[in-house]
Scaffold this motif. Sequence first.
Motif, PDB file in Angstrom:
ATOM      1  N   GLN A  17       0.824  -1.203   0.000  1.00  0.00           N
ATOM      2  CA  GLN A  17       0.000   0.000   0.000  1.00  0.00           C
ATOM      3  C   GLN A  17       0.864   1.260   0.000  1.00  0.00           C
ATOM      4  O   GLN A  17       0.606   2.196  -0.760  1.00  0.00           O
ATOM      5  N   ASP A  18       1.881   1.286   0.835  1.00  0.00           N
ATOM      6  CA  ASP A  18       2.771   2.448   0.895  1.00  0.00           C
ATOM      7  C   ASP A  18       3.468   2.681  -0.451  1.00  0.00           C
ATOM      8  O   ASP A  18       3.576   3.821  -0.912  1.00  0.00           O
ATOM      9  N   ALA A  19       3.933   1.592  -1.093  1.00  0.00           N
ATOM     10  CA  ALA A  19       4.595   1.717  -2.394  1.00  0.00           C
ATOM     11  C   ALA A  19       3.622   2.258  -3.438  1.00  0.00           C
ATOM     12  O   ALA A  19       3.956   3.169  -4.204  1.00  0.00           O
ATOM     13  N   PHE A  20       2.419   1.725  -3.465  1.00  0.00           N
ATOM     14  CA  PHE A  20       1.424   2.194  -4.435  1.00  0.00           C
ATOM     15  C   PHE A  20       1.110   3.665  -4.211  1.00  0.00           C
ATOM     16  O   PHE A  20       1.047   4.447  -5.162  1.00  0.00           O
ATOM     17  N   ASN A  21       0.933   4.041  -2.967  1.00  0.00           N
ATOM     18  CA  ASN A  21       0.549   5.425  -2.675  1.00  0.00           C
ATOM     19  C   ASN A  21       1.670   6.422  -2.927  1.00  0.00           C
ATOM     20  O   ASN A  21       1.400   7.613  -3.074  1.00  0.00           O
ATOM     21  N   ARG A  22       2.902   5.949  -3.033  1.00  0.00           N
ATOM     22  CA  ARG A  22       3.983   6.855  -3.449  1.00  0.00           C
ATOM     23  C   ARG A  22       4.308   6.674  -4.933  1.00  0.00           C
ATOM     24  O   ARG A  22       5.322   7.160  -5.418  1.00  0.00           O
ATOM     25  N   GLN A  23       3.423   5.938  -5.644  1.00  0.00           N
ATOM     26  CA  GLN A  23       3.504   5.765  -7.095  1.00  0.00           C
ATOM     27  C   GLN A  23       4.752   4.994  -7.514  1.00  0.00           C
ATOM     28  O   GLN A  23       5.393   5.324  -8.516  1.00  0.00           O
ATOM     29  N   ASP A  24       5.076   3.940  -6.784  1.00  0.00           N
ATOM     30  CA  ASP A  24       6.289   3.147  -6.967  1.00  0.00           C
ATOM     31  C   ASP A  24       5.925   1.726  -7.406  1.00  0.00           C
ATOM     32  O   ASP A  24       5.741   0.841  -6.577  1.00  0.00           O
ATOM     33  N   ALA A  25       5.797   1.513  -8.721  1.00  0.00           N
ATOM     34  CA  ALA A  25       5.411   0.203  -9.246  1.00  0.00           C
ATOM     35  C   ALA A  25       6.437  -0.868  -8.892  1.00  0.00           C
ATOM     36  O   ALA A  25       6.077  -2.012  -8.586  1.00  0.00           O
ATOM     37  N   GLU A  68      -6.903   2.613  -0.242  1.00  0.00           N
ATOM     38  CA  GLU A  68      -7.237   2.361   1.163  1.00  0.00           C
ATOM     39  C   GLU A  68      -7.976   1.036   1.245  1.00  0.00           C
ATOM     40  O   GLU A  68      -8.775   0.716   0.357  1.00  0.00           O
ATOM     41  N   TYR A  69      -7.734   0.279   2.314  1.00  0.00           N
ATOM     42  CA  TYR A  69      -8.390  -1.007   2.523  1.00  0.00           C
ATOM     43  C   TYR A  69      -9.361  -0.907   3.686  1.00  0.00           C
ATOM     44  O   TYR A  69      -9.072  -0.252   4.685  1.00  0.00           O
ATOM     45  N   THR A  70     -10.531  -1.552   3.550  1.00  0.00           N
ATOM     46  CA  THR A  70     -11.514  -1.632   4.624  1.00  0.00           C
ATOM     47  C   THR A  70     -12.017  -3.065   4.719  1.00  0.00           C
ATOM     48  O   THR A  70     -11.818  -3.859   3.791  1.00  0.00           O
ATOM     49  N   GLN A  71     -12.650  -3.370   5.812  1.00  0.00           N
ATOM     50  CA  GLN A  71     -13.231  -4.701   6.032  1.00  0.00           C
ATOM     51  C   GLN A  71     -12.203  -5.805   5.785  1.00  0.00           C
ATOM     52  O   GLN A  71     -12.503  -6.820   5.162  1.00  0.00           O
ATOM     53  N   MET A  72     -10.995  -5.598   6.292  1.00  0.00           N
ATOM     54  CA  MET A  72      -9.919  -6.571   6.099  1.00  0.00           C
ATOM     55  C   MET A  72     -10.156  -7.792   6.999  1.00  0.00           C
ATOM     56  O   MET A  72     -10.404  -7.644   8.182  1.00  0.00           O
ATOM     57  N   GLU A  73     -10.094  -8.971   6.390  1.00  0.00           N
ATOM     58  CA  GLU A  73     -10.220 -10.219   7.130  1.00  0.00           C
ATOM     59  C   GLU A  73      -9.037 -11.112   6.784  1.00  0.00           C
ATOM     60  O   GLU A  73      -8.736 -11.329   5.610  1.00  0.00           O
ATOM     61  N   TRP A  74      -8.392 -11.621   7.832  1.00  0.00           N
ATOM     62  CA  TRP A  74      -7.241 -12.504   7.682  1.00  0.00           C
ATOM     63  C   TRP A  74      -7.629 -13.904   8.149  1.00  0.00           C
ATOM     64  O   TRP A  74      -8.247 -14.055   9.202  1.00  0.00           O
TER      65      TRP A  74
END
Length: 123
Positions: A17-25, A68-74
């Motif tokens: 998520q952090d990589a995506f949000n800083r536009q780092d493929a 952003e992620y919601t309703q995360m189930e592991w």
Amino acid sequence: MTSSVLTACQAGIKAWQDAFNRQDAAGCTACYEEGCTMLAKPFGEFTGREQIQAFWQQIIDQGFKDVEYTQMEWSAEGEDGYLLTSSWTMNKAYGVVHKEHWQLQSDGTARLVYDEFEVLGER
């Protein structure tokens, strides 16, 4: 299953998520095991880091960001991994994660060995 495996898997999704949000493929792609298969509905199936990185780069180049992620189930998967399901939103789309299989690697990090998600609509 130890809590350290879950902690590593949770750190893995945070790193992606952090990589995506800083536009780092390339940073996104580093979160995938080399031979990983990614099923991105409705776009298609991508196998291996080269194809996966090209997909994420194209998405980033089109202006998608702020995931952003919601309703995360592991749920535990074997002795060394977890499956993640969730909903997600971005600036231009939203959808669901049907199945992300995060697996502990020999270096202590968790990486995706399978990724299946779907775009349900545009925002």
